[in-house]
Design a protein around this motif. Structure first.
Motif, PDB file in Angstrom:
ATOM      1  N   VAL A 149       0.861  -1.179   0.000  1.00  0.00           N
ATOM      2  CA  VAL A 149       0.000   0.000   0.000  1.00  0.00           C
ATOM      3  C   VAL A 149       0.898   1.230   0.000  1.00  0.00           C
ATOM      4  O   VAL A 149       1.688   1.435   0.927  1.00  0.00           O
ATOM      5  N   VAL A 150       0.788   2.050  -1.030  1.00  0.00           N
ATOM      6  CA  VAL A 150       1.568   3.283  -1.128  1.00  0.00           C
ATOM      7  C   VAL A 150       0.652   4.452  -0.796  1.00  0.00           C
ATOM      8  O   VAL A 150      -0.382   4.647  -1.436  1.00  0.00           O
ATOM      9  N   ILE A 151       1.023   5.203   0.230  1.00  0.00           N
ATOM     10  CA  ILE A 151       0.246   6.364   0.672  1.00  0.00           C
ATOM     11  C   ILE A 151       1.015   7.619   0.298  1.00  0.00           C
ATOM     12  O   ILE A 151       2.172   7.787   0.700  1.00  0.00           O
ATOM     13  N   ILE A 152       0.381   8.485  -0.462  1.00  0.00           N
ATOM     14  CA  ILE A 152       1.011   9.739  -0.877  1.00  0.00           C
ATOM     15  C   ILE A 152       0.448  10.860  -0.017  1.00  0.00           C
ATOM     16  O   ILE A 152      -0.672  11.313  -0.210  1.00  0.00           O
TER      17      ILE A 152
ATOM     18  N   LYS B 101       1.380  -7.042   9.590  1.00  0.00           N
ATOM     19  CA  LYS B 101       1.433  -8.474   9.282  1.00  0.00           C
ATOM     20  C   LYS B 101       0.701  -8.796   7.985  1.00  0.00           C
ATOM     21  O   LYS B 101       0.951  -9.831   7.367  1.00  0.00           O
ATOM     22  N   GLU B 102      -0.201  -7.900   7.569  1.00  0.00           N
ATOM     23  CA  GLU B 102      -0.990  -8.140   6.358  1.00  0.00           C
ATOM     24  C   GLU B 102      -0.534  -7.291   5.181  1.00  0.00           C
ATOM     25  O   GLU B 102      -0.736  -7.679   4.025  1.00  0.00           O
ATOM     26  N   PHE B 103       0.065  -6.120   5.438  1.00  0.00           N
ATOM     27  CA  PHE B 103       0.418  -5.190   4.369  1.00  0.00           C
ATOM     28  C   PHE B 103       1.835  -4.661   4.573  1.00  0.00           C
ATOM     29  O   PHE B 103       2.309  -4.536   5.708  1.00  0.00           O
ATOM     30  N   GLN B 104       2.470  -4.313   3.452  1.00  0.00           N
ATOM     31  CA  GLN B 104       3.633  -3.444   3.520  1.00  0.00           C
ATOM     32  C   GLN B 104       3.141  -2.030   3.203  1.00  0.00           C
ATOM     33  O   GLN B 104       2.496  -1.809   2.176  1.00  0.00           O
ATOM     34  N   VAL B 105       3.431  -1.104   4.095  1.00  0.00           N
ATOM     35  CA  VAL B 105       2.944   0.258   3.941  1.00  0.00           C
ATOM     36  C   VAL B 105       4.119   1.179   3.637  1.00  0.00           C
ATOM     37  O   VAL B 105       5.101   1.212   4.389  1.00  0.00           O
TER      38      VAL B 105
ATOM     39  N   GLU C 196       5.195  -2.513  12.162  1.00  0.00           N
ATOM     40  CA  GLU C 196       5.931  -3.482  11.350  1.00  0.00           C
ATOM     41  C   GLU C 196       5.761  -3.198   9.861  1.00  0.00           C
ATOM     42  O   GLU C 196       4.661  -2.917   9.382  1.00  0.00           O
ATOM     43  N   ASP C 197       6.872  -3.269   9.136  1.00  0.00           N
ATOM     44  CA  ASP C 197       6.880  -3.136   7.673  1.00  0.00           C
ATOM     45  C   ASP C 197       6.284  -1.817   7.189  1.00  0.00           C
ATOM     46  O   ASP C 197       5.607  -1.757   6.165  1.00  0.00           O
ATOM     47  N   PHE C 198       6.548  -0.762   7.949  1.00  0.00           N
ATOM     48  CA  PHE C 198       6.177   0.583   7.518  1.00  0.00           C
ATOM     49  C   PHE C 198       7.442   1.297   7.075  1.00  0.00           C
ATOM     50  O   PHE C 198       8.481   1.245   7.749  1.00  0.00           O
ATOM     51  N   HIS C 199       7.363   2.005   5.928  1.00  0.00           N
ATOM     52  CA  HIS C 199       8.543   2.658   5.358  1.00  0.00           C
ATOM     53  C   HIS C 199       8.156   4.065   4.907  1.00  0.00           C
ATOM     54  O   HIS C 199       7.257   4.235   4.083  1.00  0.00           O
ATOM     55  N   PHE C 200       8.857   5.059   5.471  1.00  0.00           N
ATOM     56  CA  PHE C 200       8.626   6.444   5.076  1.00  0.00           C
ATOM     57  C   PHE C 200       9.795   6.945   4.245  1.00  0.00           C
ATOM     58  O   PHE C 200      10.958   6.683   4.563  1.00  0.00           O
ATOM     59  N   ARG C 201       9.484   7.686   3.190  1.00  0.00           N
ATOM     60  CA  ARG C 201      10.506   8.321   2.370  1.00  0.00           C
ATOM     61  C   ARG C 201      10.112   9.776   2.122  1.00  0.00           C
ATOM     62  O   ARG C 201       9.002  10.051   1.649  1.00  0.00           O
ATOM     63  N   GLN C 202      11.034  10.673   2.447  1.00  0.00           N
ATOM     64  CA  GLN C 202      10.795  12.087   2.188  1.00  0.00           C
ATOM     65  C   GLN C 202      11.200  12.383   0.755  1.00  0.00           C
ATOM     66  O   GLN C 202      12.376  12.601   0.436  1.00  0.00           O
ATOM     67  N   VAL C 203      10.207  12.406  -0.112  1.00  0.00           N
ATOM     68  CA  VAL C 203      10.475  12.587  -1.535  1.00  0.00           C
ATOM     69  C   VAL C 203       9.203  13.076  -2.218  1.00  0.00           C
ATOM     70  O   VAL C 203       8.088  12.789  -1.765  1.00  0.00           O
ATOM     71  N   LYS C 204       9.372  13.820  -3.264  1.00  0.00           N
ATOM     72  CA  LYS C 204       8.234  14.327  -4.026  1.00  0.00           C
ATOM     73  C   LYS C 204       7.759  13.288  -5.025  1.00  0.00           C
ATOM     74  O   LYS C 204       8.563  12.724  -5.780  1.00  0.00           O
ATOM     75  N   VAL C 205       6.464  13.023  -5.041  1.00  0.00           N
ATOM     76  CA  VAL C 205       5.867  12.133  -6.031  1.00  0.00           C
ATOM     77  C   VAL C 205       5.567  12.935  -7.286  1.00  0.00           C
ATOM     78  O   VAL C 205       4.954  14.010  -7.224  1.00  0.00           O
ATOM     79  N   THR C 206       6.003  12.422  -8.426  1.00  0.00           N
ATOM     80  CA  THR C 206       5.818  13.150  -9.686  1.00  0.00           C
ATOM     81  C   THR C 206       4.709  12.586 -10.554  1.00  0.00           C
ATOM     82  O   THR C 206       4.287  13.246 -11.500  1.00  0.00           O
ATOM     83  N   GLY C 207       4.250  11.364 -10.270  1.00  0.00           N
ATOM     84  CA  GLY C 207       3.181  10.817 -11.097  1.00  0.00           C
ATOM     85  C   GLY C 207       2.746   9.431 -10.661  1.00  0.00           C
ATOM     86  O   GLY C 207       3.422   8.741  -9.902  1.00  0.00           O
ATOM     87  N   ILE C 208       1.578   9.043 -11.163  1.00  0.00           N
ATOM     88  CA  ILE C 208       1.026   7.707 -10.960  1.00  0.00           C
ATOM     89  C   ILE C 208       0.730   7.115 -12.327  1.00  0.00           C
ATOM     90  O   ILE C 208       0.185   7.801 -13.206  1.00  0.00           O
ATOM     91  N   ASN C 209       1.071   5.851 -12.518  1.00  0.00           N
ATOM     92  CA  ASN C 209       0.772   5.152 -13.774  1.00  0.00           C
ATOM     93  C   ASN C 209      -0.127   3.959 -13.453  1.00  0.00           C
ATOM     94  O   ASN C 209       0.363   2.896 -13.071  1.00  0.00           O
ATOM     95  N   PRO C 210      -1.443   4.115 -13.592  1.00  0.00           N
ATOM     96  CA  PRO C 210      -2.346   3.004 -13.269  1.00  0.00           C
ATOM     97  C   PRO C 210      -2.151   1.794 -14.177  1.00  0.00           C
ATOM     98  O   PRO C 210      -2.443   0.664 -13.759  1.00  0.00           O
ATOM     99  N   ALA C 211      -1.658   2.008 -15.398  1.00  0.00           N
ATOM    100  CA  ALA C 211      -1.477   0.892 -16.330  1.00  0.00           C
ATOM    101  C   ALA C 211      -0.377  -0.055 -15.844  1.00  0.00           C
ATOM    102  O   ALA C 211      -0.519  -1.286 -15.912  1.00  0.00           O
ATOM    103  N   THR C 212       0.712   0.508 -15.349  1.00  0.00           N
ATOM    104  CA  THR C 212       1.819  -0.322 -14.844  1.00  0.00           C
ATOM    105  C   THR C 212       1.766  -0.485 -13.328  1.00  0.00           C
ATOM    106  O   THR C 212       2.599  -1.198 -12.758  1.00  0.00           O
ATOM    107  N   LYS C 213       0.804   0.188 -12.684  1.00  0.00           N
ATOM    108  CA  LYS C 213       0.648   0.159 -11.222  1.00  0.00           C
ATOM    109  C   LYS C 213       1.958   0.554 -10.543  1.00  0.00           C
ATOM    110  O   LYS C 213       2.487  -0.150  -9.687  1.00  0.00           O
TER     111      LYS C 213
END
Length: 448
Positions: free
Chosen positions: A19-22, A38-42, A83-100
């Motif tokens: 799960v990617v949260i922007i 335990k169920e997701f990587q966030v 558990e399995d939570f990862h934060f990155r300080q970075v700007k998101v430039t786009g989403i590609n639903p075709a390639t997910k």
């Protein structure tokens, strides 16, 4: 210094759904907290490394609170217990639903589910001049810039001989009569009465004019007519100059021009007149309306079952809310928690549950013992009771015990002393085209 192409996201591979949260605001943070590791990587992306409590941003701008009192580091909020939570300080430039995949400045990341929780940005309605010269109030750097501008204006007014220039320094124009504009105006009025005369004993602050400009016929348009009328009365009692049914046409950093031709000389125009969604490239324009993403009652972006939007960026039309939910914290908080449960339902192949917003009410403060509240069941509070409710609610929803303690201590101290925090100009604000201001700062530095 490292170059961008030398950096990577460095997210570990996983067999769990990713799960990617922007966005780490109210919606994104509450969603992440409710997703079991335990169920997701966030994975959370945000351009800043902290979660801010934006309803109190105006108090930072008026030197009532320091920035760290209303902000909490995201890494501290999600420590090793998540558990399995990862934060990155970075700007998101786009989403590609075709390639997910989600694209950032330092690389791409595949997702199983992506949640857009980017909130809003200031909307200048295409007026580039106002955008260039006005002061927005959406992020902590905005509040610090405005704080410096206000304090610098008072310092300069204390030294200036020209009465016209001095008055332009003491004229403050706030555009937008919503909660931000109203609360900011009330805070400035308290500074003018209780704080500034002690700081500048030689100045006459009865000459300081605070204008509140609203394009509609009443302040606090999202709230009830009763609360709006009470707020208007409170604002007039503390000496705010209200200009209703008034639109700003232009502002060049020196003169505010209204539609109709009226002008006010002011070196500080604060823009709280409107917002638009902070959208991300990659989704087709037909899924947007008024700068927000159209979503169904499950917060899925229309036509994209693996792409979700929550909070201010989401436009969920329902019978009760045909224009979407109000742009306050509660819809984002509730949608984040609700979506976490729905994502778990998806993994269990259970039917999704539609989101239903529970309106806990709206609050606005105009100063000491002056506040209004619209509560469920058509209840309306005003005065001291509403003021106490406002204090309690804002303390309750602050993130972290330290922030609650700092803010409470500041407010108690202010209640008994009328002091308004530490009025420090940490970083002078000088516009890029202000040659005189730049020269003054340079000469000050040369004296060291």
């Amino acid at each position: 210094m490292l170059h961008i192409n030398e950096l990577t996201l460095n997210i570990p591979e996983t067999r769990k759904p990713r799960v990617v949260i922007i966005g780490g605001g109210f919606g994104g943070a509450n969603l992440a907290k409710k997703l079991p590791g335990k169920e997701f990587q966030v994975v959370m992306f945000d351009r800043q490394n902290y979660h801010g409590f934006w309803p109190l941003l105006y108090q930072v701008a008026t030197a009532g609170l320091e920035p760290d009192a209303i902000a909490e580091p995201l890494r501290k909020m999600f420590d090793e217990d998540y558990e399995d939570f990862h934060f990155r300080q970075v700007k998101v430039t786009g989403i590609n639903p075709a390639t997910k995949t989600v694209s950032t400045l330092v690389g791409e990341l595949a997702y199983d589910f992506v949640i857009i929780a980017t909130g809003t940005k200031s909307n200048y309605f295409g007026n580039e001049q106002i955008k260039k010269y006005s002061f927005p109030l959406k992020q902590i750097p905005d509040a610090l810039n405005l704080r410096s501008q206000l304090l610098q204006s008072f310092e300069q007014a204390n030294m200036i001989k020209d009465p016209v220039v001095r008055q332009s320094l003491l004229n403050i124009v706030i555009v937008g009569g919503g909660p931000t504009g109203v609360e900011l105006a009330g805070s400035l009025a308290e500074m003018r009465k209780h704080v500034l005369p002690g700081d500048y004993p030689g100045m006459d602050f009865s000459q300081m004019n605070i204008y509140l400009v609203e394009g509609l016929d009443r302040v606090l348009p999202p709230m009830s007519p009763e609360s709006s009328a009470t707020t208007k009365k409170y604002l007039e009692e503390v000496g705010i100059i209200l200009k209703l049914n008034t639109l700003v046409e232009s502002y060049d950093g020196q003169v505010v021009t209204f539609k109709g031709g009226e002008q006010i000389r002011s070196q500080t125009l604060i823009w709280a007149a409107g917002v638009s969604g902070a959208q991300i490239a990659g989704l087709p324009p037909e899924v947007s309306d008024r700068g927000r993403y159209l979503v169904n009652t499950f917060n899925q972006v229309i036509g994209f079952p693996d792409v979700f939007a929550i909070g201010d960026i989401a436009y969920m039309k329902t019978e009760k809310y045909p224009r979407g939910h109000p742009g306050v914290a509660q819809p984002a908080i509730q949608q984040g928690k609700h979506l976490a449960k729905n994502l778990q339902r998806i993994m269990r192949k259970e039917p999704l549950v539609p989101f239903e917003y529970f309106d806990k009410g709206s609050l606005a403060i105009i100063g000491r013992n002056r506040a209004v509240a619209d509560l469920p069941k058509n209840m309306h509070l005003k005065g001291f009771i509403a003021w106490m409710a406002w204090l309690f609610v804002h303390i309750y929803y602050l993130i972290g015990f330290r922030s609650k303690l700092i803010v409470l201590a500041n407010w108690v101290y202010k209640f008994f002393t009328y002091e308004n925090g530490t009025r420090l100009i940490i970083r002078p604000f000088i516009r890029k085209d202000d040659k005189a201001g730049q020269e003054f700062v340079r000469r000050q530095a040369d004296l060291d």
